[in-house]
Design an enzyme around this catalytic site. Structure first.
Site, PDB file in Angstrom:
ATOM      1  CG  ASN A 209      -0.386   0.346   2.430  1.00  0.00           C
ATOM      2  OD1 ASN A 209       0.273   0.813   2.721  1.00  0.00           O
ATOM      3  ND2 ASN A 209      -0.456  -0.922   3.152  1.00  0.00           N
ATOM      4  CG  ASP A 278      -7.125  -5.307   6.013  1.00  0.00           C
ATOM      5  OD1 ASP A 278      -5.674  -5.441   7.363  1.00  0.00           O
ATOM      6  OD2 ASP A 278      -7.591  -4.612   5.985  1.00  0.00           O
ATOM      7  CE  LYS A 288       8.433 -12.305 -14.113  1.00  0.00           C
ATOM      8  NZ  LYS A 288       9.378 -11.648 -16.122  1.00  0.00           N
ATOM      9  CG  PHE A 323      -2.496   5.588  13.514  1.00  0.00           C
ATOM     10  CD1 PHE A 323      -1.790   5.137  14.964  1.00  0.00           C
ATOM     11  CD2 PHE A 323      -1.830   6.940  13.019  1.00  0.00           C
ATOM     12  CE1 PHE A 323      -0.817   6.168  15.322  1.00  0.00           C
ATOM     13  CE2 PHE A 323      -1.162   7.240  13.433  1.00  0.00           C
ATOM     14  CZ  PHE A 323      -0.542   6.698  14.484  1.00  0.00           C
ATOM     15  CE  LYS A 341      -8.702  -3.766  14.067  1.00  0.00           C
ATOM     16  NZ  LYS A 341      -8.038  -4.302  12.804  1.00  0.00           N
TER      17      LYS A 341
HETATM   18  N1  CTP Z   1      -4.257  -3.333  12.047  1.00  0.00           N
HETATM   19  C1  CTP Z   1      -3.370  -5.000  12.449  1.00  0.00           C
HETATM   20  N2  CTP Z   1      -3.077  -5.848  11.738  1.00  0.00           N
HETATM   21  C2  CTP Z   1      -3.974  -5.854  10.457  1.00  0.00           C
HETATM   22  C3  CTP Z   1      -4.823  -4.763  10.009  1.00  0.00           C
HETATM   23  C4  CTP Z   1      -5.245  -3.750  10.688  1.00  0.00           C
HETATM   24  O1  CTP Z   1      -3.069  -4.573  13.842  1.00  0.00           O
HETATM   25  N3  CTP Z   1      -3.791  -7.490  10.086  1.00  0.00           N
HETATM   26  C5  CTP Z   1      -4.159  -2.144  13.013  1.00  0.00           C
HETATM   27  C6  CTP Z   1      -3.421  -1.295  11.935  1.00  0.00           C
HETATM   28  O2  CTP Z   1      -2.122  -1.084  12.369  1.00  0.00           O
HETATM   29  C7  CTP Z   1      -4.245   0.155  12.834  1.00  0.00           C
HETATM   30  C8  CTP Z   1      -5.384  -0.583  13.050  1.00  0.00           C
HETATM   31  O3  CTP Z   1      -5.146  -2.124  12.630  1.00  0.00           O
HETATM   32  O4  CTP Z   1      -3.627   0.395  13.574  1.00  0.00           O
HETATM   33  C9  CTP Z   1      -6.387  -0.145  12.217  1.00  0.00           C
HETATM   34  O5  CTP Z   1      -6.124  -0.384  10.535  1.00  0.00           O
HETATM   35  P1  CTP Z   1      -7.266  -0.553   9.399  1.00  0.00           P
HETATM   36  O6  CTP Z   1      -6.640  -1.038   8.538  1.00  0.00           O
HETATM   37  O7  CTP Z   1      -7.711   0.588   9.431  1.00  0.00           O
HETATM   38  O8  CTP Z   1      -8.583  -1.597  10.122  1.00  0.00           O
HETATM   39  P2  CTP Z   1      -8.808  -2.837   9.940  1.00  0.00           P
HETATM   40  O9  CTP Z   1      -9.318  -3.553  11.271  1.00  0.00           O
HETATM   41  O10 CTP Z   1      -8.511  -3.170   8.986  1.00  0.00           O
HETATM   42  O11 CTP Z   1     -10.418  -2.712   9.156  1.00  0.00           O
HETATM   43  P3  CTP Z   1     -11.252  -2.134   7.448  1.00  0.00           P
HETATM   44  O12 CTP Z   1      -9.593  -2.801   6.741  1.00  0.00           O
HETATM   45  O13 CTP Z   1     -11.842  -2.954   7.380  1.00  0.00           O
HETATM   46  O14 CTP Z   1     -11.006  -0.732   7.613  1.00  0.00           O
END
Ligand code: CTP
Length: 397
Positions: A209, A278, A288, A323, A341
């Site tokens: 990302n 995620d 490859k 965050f 969380k």
């Molecule tokens: N986070 C994490 N581990 C993951 C995904 C997210 O620790 N696998 C943490 C990020 O570091 C951040 C928080 O969760 O502090 C929120 O991340 P975000 O991507 O906004 O939340 P998600 O739970 O992934 O929700 P969504 O993508 O559905 O908005």
């Protein structure tokens, strides 16, 4: 940023590195400090006061003992005006005098009179530096709370190779900034995650990302400057590791999970600024992937949620800050995340706000707290937002 409007009394003593104090004067002034230079008589053999006067915009006080009453008063008033007192370069001689309270010239009498934090940057021949008497004097100063800027090793002007080169300007500036910063996080252990994760598809490709890591690096840097013992677990970024942090580079979400969870119990505060992927490719190909059909579907599988895992095993007194980066329904989504969380605080930013989010040096955010309260942080530099986040976490501690 911590130097703006501060008075730095810079004492230049007589060594070949004295010319480097000109660069330090210039950079300190550039960072917004008022620099008042004091020179020993022998320093003027290496560099003239005019250089410092031009760079600082103030008269350089030279240790001439010309019985000028105005100067005598001025150096005492400088001792009082100093926000920080710096000796750079510091010779073995001035270090010995400082360690024993000898006050026989402008620099050492002013030093004895000041109540400001003191920073000493030694520079001398290796033999002089390594001599047990110098080391003992440095230990005395350190025990008294003086901040020492370790000299670098390298080829010295005298031809010897070893320790004794004046530390570089950036390093001295960093220690000066530290001296000016309230050590309100001293004794706390802080773990920060930052940057994106990379989820390998094959040996040449990955999913990732746009996270630059700037927000998390700012939190780690400010926490370290405020005295915390900081660990920064970071995905791949273009940034260099902040000073004084234990740096743990990782690539995938699972690497980050292992790195964070294995260190979590020892932490007082955990700030999860990383943009964790995620999902990852269900299969990591060892060769490859060659192109074939026109369409291709990539099966993905969920990564572990690090923050949720931390929230589930939070030990008493430990603070967890997450965050959330959203594109819509910011507050509602962030509130859900905070609760789901088990965070104490959540920093929510919207990708839709100008100047906020990935890549920028600024950020605007809403801070949400476990008790349901929230606070809006307007657009500010990421370092400032980092300080605000740490302030609020300290209040919760
Ligand atoms: N986070 C994490 N581990 C993951 C995904 C997210 O620790 N696998 C943490 C990020 O570091 C951040 C928080 O969760 O502090 C929120 O991340 P975000 O991507 O906004 O939340 P998600 O739970 O992934 O929700 P969504 O993508 O559905 O908005």
């Amino acid at each position: 940023m911590g130097l703006t409007g501060k008075t730095v009394v810079l004492c230049v003593t007589g060594g070949i590195a004295a010319y480097k104090a000109a660069d330090l004067t210039s950079k300190l002034r550039g960072a917004g400090a008022e620099v008042r230079v004091l020179m020993t008589a022998s320093a003027t053999e290496f560099i003239t006061p005019v250089t410092f006067e031009t760079l600082s915009g103030f008269r350089a006080i030279v240790d001439t003992f010309d019985r000028d009453f105005a100067w005598e008063v001025e150096h005492i008033s400088l001792a009082k005006a100093a926000d920080v007192f710096v000796i750079a370069p510091a010779t073995a001689n001035v270090i010995a005098k400082a360690a024993h309270g000898i006050a026989d010239d402008m620099v050492t009498t002013t030093l004895l009179a000041t109540g400001a934090p003191v920073v000493v940057a030694p520079a001398m021949n290796t033999g002089m530096y390594d001599n047990p008497v110098t080391q003992q004097n440095l230990a005395t100063l350190r025990a008294r709370g003086v901040l020492l800027v370790e000299p670098a090793a390298g080829r010295l002007a005298c031809g010897d190779t070893g320790r004794g080169k004046l530390a570089d300007t950036a390093e001295i500036m960093h220690v000066i900034e530290r001296a000016l910063t309230r050590q309100d996080l001293a004794g706390r252990r802080v773990l920060v995650t930052a940057g994106p994760t990379q989820e390998a598809l094959d040996p040449v490709r990955f999913l990732s990302n746009h996270s630059s890591g700037k927000m998390g690096y700012a939190v780690a840097a400010r926490a370290a400057l405020r005295g915390a013992e900081v660990t920064l677990v970071s995905g791949p970024t273009a940034l260099s590791a902040p000073r004084d942090v234990a740096f743990v580079p990782v690539a995938s979400a699972r690497d980050m999970y292992d790195a964070v969870l294995s260190r979590a119990d020892a932490q007082d505060i955990i700030v999860k600024a990383a943009a964790v992927g995620d999902y990852r490719p269900a299969e990591e190909h060892s060769e490859k992937i060659k192109k074939a059909a026109d369409d291709m579907t990539l099966p993905l599988t969920r990564n572990p949620d690090i923050l949720a895992a931390l929230g589930g095993r939070k030990k008493p007194g430990q603070l967890l800050c997450g965050f959330a980066m959203e594109t819509r329904d910011l507050i509602q989504n962030a509130q859900d995340k905070l609760r789901r969380k088990n965070c104490d605080m959540l920093v929510a930013n919207s990708l839709r706000d100008a100047g906020a989010g990935f890549q920028h040096d600024t950020n605007a955010a809403t801070l949400l707290f476990a008790d349901g309260s929230r606070e809006t942080a307007p657009l500010m530099r990421k370092e400032e937002l980092a300080d605000l986040i740490l302030d609020r976490l300290l209040e919760l501690a």
